[in-house]
Motif scaffolding. Structure first.
Motif, mmCIF file in Angstrom:
data_model
loop_
_atom_site.group_PDB
_atom_site.id
_atom_site.type_symbol
_atom_site.label_atom_id
_atom_site.label_comp_id
_atom_site.label_asym_id
_atom_site.label_seq_id
_atom_site.Cartn_x
_atom_site.Cartn_y
_atom_site.Cartn_z
ATOM 1 N N GLN A 242 -8.281 -12.475 2.226
ATOM 2 C CA GLN A 242 -7.376 -11.575 2.918
ATOM 3 C C GLN A 242 -6.045 -11.532 2.163
ATOM 4 O O GLN A 242 -5.673 -12.495 1.484
ATOM 5 N N PRO A 243 -5.306 -10.432 2.249
ATOM 6 C CA PRO A 243 -4.016 -10.370 1.551
ATOM 7 C C PRO A 243 -3.062 -11.445 2.050
ATOM 8 O O PRO A 243 -3.189 -11.927 3.176
ATOM 9 N N ALA A 244 -2.133 -11.827 1.186
ATOM 10 C CA ALA A 244 -1.167 -12.857 1.572
ATOM 11 C C ALA A 244 -0.372 -12.407 2.792
ATOM 12 O O ALA A 244 -0.041 -11.226 2.931
ATOM 13 N N PRO A 245 -0.052 -13.331 3.701
ATOM 14 C CA PRO A 245 0.710 -12.960 4.899
ATOM 15 C C PRO A 245 2.048 -12.304 4.548
ATOM 16 O O PRO A 245 2.679 -12.625 3.534
ATOM 17 N N TYR A 246 2.447 -11.366 5.379
ATOM 18 C CA TYR A 246 3.767 -10.722 5.314
ATOM 19 C C TYR A 246 3.936 -9.753 4.144
ATOM 20 O O TYR A 246 5.035 -9.250 3.924
ATOM 21 N N LEU A 247 2.852 -9.486 3.408
ATOM 22 C CA LEU A 247 2.965 -8.527 2.309
ATOM 23 C C LEU A 247 2.710 -7.094 2.758
ATOM 24 O O LEU A 247 2.855 -6.158 1.978
ATOM 25 N N ARG A 248 2.321 -6.927 4.011
ATOM 26 C CA ARG A 248 2.067 -5.603 4.578
ATOM 27 C C ARG A 248 1.035 -4.825 3.760
ATOM 28 O O ARG A 248 1.167 -3.632 3.536
ATOM 29 N N SER A 249 0.029 -5.540 3.345
ATOM 30 C CA SER A 249 -1.052 -4.915 2.587
ATOM 31 C C SER A 249 -2.364 -5.227 3.271
ATOM 32 O O SER A 249 -2.595 -6.353 3.718
ATOM 33 N N GLY A 250 -3.221 -4.242 3.350
ATOM 34 C CA GLY A 250 -4.540 -4.470 3.916
ATOM 35 C C GLY A 250 -5.613 -4.641 2.868
ATOM 36 O O GLY A 250 -6.798 -4.741 3.197
ATOM 37 N N GLU A 251 -5.213 -4.658 1.593
ATOM 38 C CA GLU A 251 -6.184 -4.711 0.510
ATOM 39 C C GLU A 251 -6.687 -6.135 0.277
ATOM 40 O O GLU A 251 -5.897 -7.076 0.197
ATOM 41 N N TYR B 160 -11.066 -15.761 4.433
ATOM 42 C CA TYR B 160 -11.834 -14.845 3.602
ATOM 43 C C TYR B 160 -11.685 -13.413 4.110
ATOM 44 O O TYR B 160 -11.507 -13.183 5.304
ATOM 45 N N HIS B 161 -11.752 -12.462 3.193
ATOM 46 C CA HIS B 161 -11.802 -11.053 3.576
ATOM 47 C C HIS B 161 -13.210 -10.668 3.994
ATOM 48 O O HIS B 161 -13.411 -9.901 4.941
ATOM 49 N N ALA B 162 -14.176 -11.202 3.276
ATOM 50 C CA ALA B 162 -15.586 -10.952 3.561
ATOM 51 C C ALA B 162 -16.359 -12.196 3.138
ATOM 52 O O ALA B 162 -15.963 -12.893 2.204
ATOM 53 N N PRO B 163 -17.482 -12.491 3.806
ATOM 54 C CA PRO B 163 -18.287 -13.656 3.420
ATOM 55 C C PRO B 163 -19.114 -13.358 2.176
ATOM 56 O O PRO B 163 -20.337 -13.211 2.219
ATOM 57 N N VAL B 164 -18.401 -13.260 1.063
ATOM 58 C CA VAL B 164 -18.993 -12.926 -0.238
ATOM 59 C C VAL B 164 -18.497 -13.945 -1.258
ATOM 60 O O VAL B 164 -17.301 -14.256 -1.288
ATOM 61 N N ALA B 165 -19.394 -14.456 -2.064
ATOM 62 C CA ALA B 165 -18.999 -15.304 -3.182
ATOM 63 C C ALA B 165 -19.726 -14.797 -4.428
ATOM 64 O O ALA B 165 -20.883 -14.394 -4.349
#
Length: 314
Positions: A166-175, A223-228
């Motif tokens: 997941q994007p770093a907290p407080y960066l206001r990014s959903g990427e 994690y953003h997605a359960p992918v490795a």
């Protein structure tokens, strides 16, 4: 003939051609070992061991190059540790279990034991030209709070790990962030955990990883997605391991390091922690994993797209 074919979107195959991705069950071939079968598609070959210390997918090769992504002594897709709230139950390979080989699947079964009151059935299938499926069903006979089915994988030394954070907290990014798992002093000497959410993170500290089977973890972002992804940059090849978000509450792994003495580097392992919630007698829970063997340039979003398409397909 190949039974049960279900067409899906197209993807570029290992040989450079564009091939239609399919969910199909490819036939398995007996070997001299009654517990082992082999398989081959146009883009992948390997073996499956039905029981014992090394049950799972073995001797995997990309075709036509012959490149081998798995640790040659070990496996991908292995029922490993079974845990619940504050408790380690058992290591599955050390307890009695049976294997069964069918024309298009391999099945490993554990009956309920005093140390682990649940029935387990693990199924291995060759599901496409460049995909393998691993499905595990758990049926408890006693309550199992915050239950964890811990599934293991071990890769060859040249294959390096990546995860989607997941994007770093407080960066206001959903990427999402594709992170090559590289050592630093904060994580040196410990394994890495990528929980789905705060509740999943707390299971790491409820006592299940203490006592006779301790494992230290460093925890950062979810994690953003359960992918490795384990990739060989020199060959431009990758194994993309995917789980269902609703089933996988934590992804665990190792890191890359320039220090050849680092045991975490040498372990080069990946684990999926499945379920994480309460199981009751009469419940039936199923964990689904799929492994995609693809060409990858260590930059494109192909691994994430493969997961999204598979997740959406149910």
């Amino acid at each position: 003939p190949v039974p049960h074919i279900h067409h899906a979107p197209e993807v570029t195959g290992l040989c450079g051609r564009t091939a239609r991705r399919e969910t199909a069950l490819f036939p398995l071939t007996p070997t001299d070992d009654p517990n082992v079968v082999s398989f081959a598609t146009a883009e992948l070959r390997g073996a499956i061991e039905s029981q014992g210390e090394c049950h799972g997918f073995r001797a995997l090769e990309f075709l036509p190059s012959g490149s081998r992504p798995a640790n040659p002594a070990l496996y991908l897709g292995h029922v490993y540790r079974l845990l619940s709230h504050g408790r380690y139950h058992m290591t599955a390979r050390e307890e009695p279990h049976t294997g069964r080989i069918e024309p298009a699947r391999v099945v490993a079964t554990w009956e309920p034991l005093a140390v682990h009151p649940a029935h387990i059935e693990a199924v291995y299938q060759v599901s496409g030209e460049h995909t393998l499926d691993f499905t595990v069903t758990v049926r408890p006979t006693e309550p199992l709070p915050a239950y964890e089915l811990y599934l293991s994988h071990y890769f060859a030394p040249a294959w390096r790990p990546y995860v989607y954070l997941q994007p770093a907290p407080y960066l206001r990014s959903g990427e999402p962030v594709l992170w090559p798992c590289e050592v630093n002093e904060f994580i040196r000497g410990v394994y890495l955990a990528y929980p789905r959410d705060r509740e999943a993170m707390l299971t790491l500290f409820d006592g299940r990883w203490h006592g006779d089977h301790p494992v230290p973890f460093a925890v950062g972002r979810h994690y953003h997605a359960p992918v490795a992804v384990y990739a060989s940059a020199l060959e431009g090849l990758a194994v993309v391991a995917t789980a269902r978000r609703s089933e996988c509450f934590c992804v665990y792994g190792t890191y890359d390091s320039p220090d050849g003495r680092d045991n975490i580097l040498h372990h080069n392992s990946l684990y999926f922690g499945m379920f994480g919630d309460d199981l009751r007698p009469g419940d039936e829970r199923v964990a689904h994993l799929r492994y995609h063997f693809v060409r990858w340039d260590a930059a494109s979003d192909l691994p994430l797209r493969l997961w999204e398409e598979w997740e959406a397909g149910g």
